[in-house]
Design an enzyme around this catalytic site. Structure first.
Site, PDB file in Angstrom:
ATOM      1  N   LYS A  30       9.622 -15.918 -11.116  1.00  0.00           N
ATOM      2  CA  LYS A  30       8.659 -14.856 -11.759  1.00  0.00           C
ATOM      3  C   LYS A  30       7.707 -15.680 -12.394  1.00  0.00           C
ATOM      4  CE  LYS A  30       8.004 -11.111 -14.659  1.00  0.00           C
ATOM      5  NZ  LYS A  30       8.833 -10.176 -15.833  1.00  0.00           N
TER       6      LYS A  30
ATOM      7  N   ASN B 244       0.887  -1.145  -0.157  1.00  0.00           N
ATOM      8  CA  ASN B 244      -0.159  -0.062  -0.109  1.00  0.00           C
ATOM      9  C   ASN B 244       1.061   1.251   0.068  1.00  0.00           C
ATOM     10  OD1 ASN B 244       0.480   0.766   2.829  1.00  0.00           O
ATOM     11  ND2 ASN B 244      -0.348  -1.258   3.202  1.00  0.00           N
TER      12      ASN B 244
ATOM     13  N   ALA C 170       1.915   1.081  11.752  1.00  0.00           N
ATOM     14  CA  ALA C 170       2.145   0.571  10.568  1.00  0.00           C
ATOM     15  C   ALA C 170       0.904   0.164   9.595  1.00  0.00           C
ATOM     16  CB  ALA C 170       3.200  -0.630  10.610  1.00  0.00           C
TER      17      ALA C 170
ATOM     18  N   LYS D 190      -9.118  -4.360  19.821  1.00  0.00           N
ATOM     19  CA  LYS D 190      -7.900  -4.711  19.528  1.00  0.00           C
ATOM     20  C   LYS D 190      -7.111  -4.438  20.952  1.00  0.00           C
ATOM     21  CE  LYS D 190      -7.320  -4.106  14.645  1.00  0.00           C
ATOM     22  NZ  LYS D 190      -6.415  -3.865  13.480  1.00  0.00           N
TER      23      LYS D 190
HETATM   24  O1  C5P Z   1      -8.025  -2.963  11.510  1.00  0.00           O
HETATM   25  P1  C5P Z   1      -7.195  -1.980  11.032  1.00  0.00           P
HETATM   26  O2  C5P Z   1      -6.138  -2.441   9.974  1.00  0.00           O
HETATM   27  O3  C5P Z   1      -7.926  -0.926  10.603  1.00  0.00           O
HETATM   28  O4  C5P Z   1      -6.210  -1.335  11.964  1.00  0.00           O
HETATM   29  C1  C5P Z   1      -5.451  -0.522  12.081  1.00  0.00           C
HETATM   30  C2  C5P Z   1      -4.499  -0.701  13.435  1.00  0.00           C
HETATM   31  O5  C5P Z   1      -4.201  -1.999  13.343  1.00  0.00           O
HETATM   32  C3  C5P Z   1      -3.161   0.059  13.160  1.00  0.00           C
HETATM   33  O6  C5P Z   1      -2.641   0.629  14.357  1.00  0.00           O
HETATM   34  C4  C5P Z   1      -2.172  -0.827  12.272  1.00  0.00           C
HETATM   35  O7  C5P Z   1      -0.915  -0.722  12.670  1.00  0.00           O
HETATM   36  C5  C5P Z   1      -2.677  -2.188  13.205  1.00  0.00           C
HETATM   37  N1  C5P Z   1      -2.546  -3.426  12.569  1.00  0.00           N
HETATM   38  C6  C5P Z   1      -1.429  -4.174  12.910  1.00  0.00           C
HETATM   39  N2  C5P Z   1      -1.478  -5.270  12.176  1.00  0.00           N
HETATM   40  C7  C5P Z   1      -2.135  -5.679  11.097  1.00  0.00           C
HETATM   41  C8  C5P Z   1      -3.138  -4.712  10.651  1.00  0.00           C
HETATM   42  C9  C5P Z   1      -3.394  -3.634  11.176  1.00  0.00           C
HETATM   43  O8  C5P Z   1      -0.921  -4.116  13.791  1.00  0.00           O
HETATM   44  N3  C5P Z   1      -1.996  -6.804  10.477  1.00  0.00           N
END
Ligand code: C5P
Length: 407
Positions: free
Chosen positions: A290, A212, A276, A343
């Site tokens: 590839k 991304n 992140a 979370k």
């Molecule tokens: O669920 P979402 O991706 O919107 O949540 C965002 C938060 O979760 C951010 O703090 C991001 O750094 C963290 N995150 C993470 N690991 C992931 C996805 C999101 O730590 N695989």
């Protein structure tokens, strides 16, 4: 106690409030600080070198090229000597010069060459302060990471009333006491933080990946700021174009799995900031070679581990303060609060990514800092460095206040 043995480098600018620097030096001396003074050409019109050297008990530095001081480059040695550099009064002209990166006299050269905290204490007429040009310079200087003390509201030497009055020596002293107290406390308790930032790259084959647009800048700035506030900070960063400062330890990773492993290696930690943009999905397999165009086949994907949730749910390793980020295009507050609960984090930094010129593609950001009790603090659109300074301060204050309540 917190100012004992601190080394303060004072730069005296050319404004009528320069006389207050004499009082400040006395107050600092009483707290057993070491003070060295740089007197600018225009500062000299308001205070004498003799008063400053008598009070600071040190020679006063005035010239960038000093014949008497052969072999010692003052603009480097003074900056390295200091724990903190302060300019008072900071005039509108000095702000302009600093914003342009000027190095035309000793004071501006020291600041340009400095690796220390810079505090600017503005003093000027209210209209000068409010002028768009000064406010523009203010934003640039905040973006450079310089901190401002004041200006205050009040009656100025010119007889007008408004914002522009220099903070009093006592206000400056109390600011410095708080600053060092916090920093020394965090350092002595060896408080550690990890910050995740940037995108992750999930390879489909050696040349193609899922990723991304995250630049990693906001997380990086938060890590820098936490470190400056006295926290031993490790930045765990996905692939970005950032040039990392060697002030903080950086662990570079590529995939979400690697990011989680790097986080685990840093546990336990007191504070974790998950900024992140971890890729939500990753290919189940990454092909060794590839994939050929005519070999089109489906790409099977699976969910990446959620690092924030892992930390939030960990019985053993849950940090004392866990901060998540939330990027939303609608129902920002409601969705962010839900995320915070799901979370298990203590605070969430929320931004509305539907707004232009902030967030992902920008050097600017506008966020809401939402805490567990539902308290919301809005940080209006500003540089990511400025936003980081507010977020980091909030993190440190919350951490220290939680600790106090536990003891
Ligand atoms: O669920 P979402 O991706 O919107 O949540 C965002 C938060 O979760 C951010 O703090 C991001 O750094 C963290 N995150 C993470 N690991 C992931 C996805 C999101 O730590 N695989």
């Amino acid at each position: 106690m917190s100012l004992e043995n601190k080394k303060i480098l004072l730069m005296i600018g050319g404004g009528i409030s320069a006389y207050k620097s004499l009082d400040l030096i006395r107050l600092l001396q009483k707290k057993n600080c070491s003070v060295k003074v740089v007197l600018t050409k225009s500062g000299k019109k308001f205070v004498t070198s003799l008063s400053l050297s008598s009070l600071s008990k040190n020679r006063v530095f005035e010239e960038i090229f000093d014949e008497k001081n052969k072999g010692n480059i003052d603009h480097i040695s003074l900056s390295r000597w200091a724990d903190l550099i302060m300019v008072l009064p900071t005039t509108a002209n000095f702000m302009f010069r600093l914003s342009k990166g000027s190095a035309e006299d000793l004071a501006s050269t020291i600041i340009l060459a400095s690796n220390k905290e810079i505090f600017l204490v503005p003093a000027m007429n209210v209209r000068m302060w409010e002028h768009k040009a000064t406010q523009k310079n203010l934003n640039v200087l905040m973006d450079y990471g310089y901190k401002f003390i004041g200006p205050e509201d009040g009656e100025m030497a010119c007889g007008e009333y408004g914002k522009g009055k220099m903070s009093s020596p006592r206000q400056i002293l109390s600011f410095l006491v708080k600053f060092f107290k916090k920093r020394d406390l965090l350092k002595s308790k060896k408080i550690r933080a990890i910050v995740t930032t940037g995108p992750t790259k999930e390879y489909i084959d050696p040349v193609r990946y899922i990723s991304n647009e995250s630049s990693g800048k906001q997380g990086y700035e938060i890590a820098l700021e936490l470190s400056r506030l006295g926290i031993k900070t490790t930045l765990i960063s996905g692939p970005t174009k950032l040039k990392y400062d060697n002030e903080i330890k950086v662990k570079k990773v590529v995939t979400g799995k690697e990011m989680l492993e790097a986080v685990k290696r840093k546990l336990p930690t007191h504070i974790a900031v998950c900024a992140a943009a971890v890729s939500d999905f990753k290919p189940i397999y990454s092909e060794k070679n590839k994939i050929k165009k005519n070999q089109i086949k489906e790409i099977k994907i699976e969910k990446n581990p959620d690092i924030l949730s892992f930390l939030g749910k960990s019985n053993r390793f849950k940090p004392k303060l866990l901060i998540g980020f939330s990027a939303e295009t609608e129902n920002l507050i409601k969705n962010s609060k839900i995320k915070m609960q799901e979370k298990f984090c203590d605070m969430i930094v929320a931004n509305d990514v539907s707004k232009k010129d902030r967030g992902f593609h920008s050097d600017f950001n506008e966020v809401l800092i939402i805490d567990k009790n539902g308290k919301i603090e809005k940080v209006k659109k500003n540089s990511k460095k400025f936003v980081a300074s507010i977020v980091a301060k909030k993190i440190v204050d919350t951490f220290l206040s939680n600790e106090k309540n536990l003891n």
